[in-house]
Design a protein around this motif. Sequence first.
Motif, PDB file in Angstrom:
ATOM      1  N   PRO A  99       0.741  -1.271   0.033  1.00  0.00           N
ATOM      2  CA  PRO A  99      -0.054   0.066  -0.034  1.00  0.00           C
ATOM      3  C   PRO A  99       0.966   1.349  -0.122  1.00  0.00           C
ATOM      4  N   ALA A 100       0.376   2.362  -0.467  1.00  0.00           N
ATOM      5  CA  ALA A 100       1.189   3.583  -0.606  1.00  0.00           C
ATOM      6  C   ALA A 100       1.545   3.981   0.790  1.00  0.00           C
ATOM      7  N   GLU A 101       2.600   4.494   0.735  1.00  0.00           N
ATOM      8  CA  GLU A 101       3.327   5.154   2.035  1.00  0.00           C
ATOM      9  C   GLU A 101       4.343   5.973   1.977  1.00  0.00           C
ATOM     10  N   LYS A 102       4.748   6.803   2.788  1.00  0.00           N
ATOM     11  CA  LYS A 102       5.810   7.721   2.690  1.00  0.00           C
ATOM     12  C   LYS A 102       7.179   7.021   2.599  1.00  0.00           C
ATOM     13  N   VAL A 103       7.988   7.133   1.755  1.00  0.00           N
ATOM     14  CA  VAL A 103       8.972   6.486   1.734  1.00  0.00           C
ATOM     15  C   VAL A 103      10.529   7.369   2.104  1.00  0.00           C
ATOM     16  N   PHE A 104      11.622   6.544   2.209  1.00  0.00           N
ATOM     17  CA  PHE A 104      12.694   7.092   2.816  1.00  0.00           C
ATOM     18  C   PHE A 104      13.397   8.219   1.927  1.00  0.00           C
ATOM     19  N   TRP A 105      13.279   8.148   0.621  1.00  0.00           N
ATOM     20  CA  TRP A 105      13.463   9.233  -0.366  1.00  0.00           C
ATOM     21  C   TRP A 105      12.855  10.515  -0.591  1.00  0.00           C
ATOM     22  N   GLY A 106      11.904  10.608   0.527  1.00  0.00           N
ATOM     23  CA  GLY A 106      11.037  11.851   0.547  1.00  0.00           C
ATOM     24  C   GLY A 106       9.718  11.876  -0.296  1.00  0.00           C
ATOM     25  N   GLY A 107       9.493  10.630  -0.915  1.00  0.00           N
ATOM     26  CA  GLY A 107       8.195  10.517  -1.762  1.00  0.00           C
ATOM     27  C   GLY A 107       6.999   9.878  -1.001  1.00  0.00           C
ATOM     28  N   TYR A 108       6.093   9.115  -1.902  1.00  0.00           N
ATOM     29  CA  TYR A 108       4.963   8.483  -1.464  1.00  0.00           C
ATOM     30  C   TYR A 108       4.865   7.508  -2.372  1.00  0.00           C
ATOM     31  N   SER A 109       4.988   6.172  -2.279  1.00  0.00           N
ATOM     32  CA  SER A 109       4.733   5.149  -3.166  1.00  0.00           C
ATOM     33  C   SER A 109       4.093   3.782  -2.701  1.00  0.00           C
ATOM     34  N   GLY A 110       3.436   3.096  -3.765  1.00  0.00           N
ATOM     35  CA  GLY A 110       3.004   1.867  -3.303  1.00  0.00           C
ATOM     36  C   GLY A 110       3.178   0.979  -4.724  1.00  0.00           C
TER      37      GLY A 110
END
Length: 138
Positions: A99-110
């Motif tokens: 599921p989409a979530e905030k990610v370590f590189w500063g974005g949001y993805s799933g």
Amino acid sequence: MEQRISLITLGVDDLARARRFYEQGLGWVPKDAPEGVVFYQLPGVALALFGRGDLAEDCHHPIDGRFSGITIAINQRSEADVDAVLAQAAAAGATILKPAEKVFWGGYSGYFADPDGHVWEVALNPQWTINDDGTLTI
């Protein structure tokens, strides 16, 4: 060699099922569909669906059932857009892998897998620009 991608071809187990997923489920419109293949025009690149066995024969590479380590990304303009694409894919029969979530590189993805197991990332990268025509500028 010029730095570009012109066409991405996905080998599919059932071309009719794959077409239903992309066309009825995701709302994509085919540009051309000669016997045994379908092409979708995307901004600056095309996507093809081709029978998995036919593709293996064409490129002389056996189907081995392993994850290839390749993902395809659909970058979006907002977190809400990311969520909407994942929901649409799930409603069309995709399997949500992450599921989409905030990610370590500063974005949001799933991530989702289409009915043939091809892995798609849906992402927002706030450092990148999605142009008006849908193309990406890094």
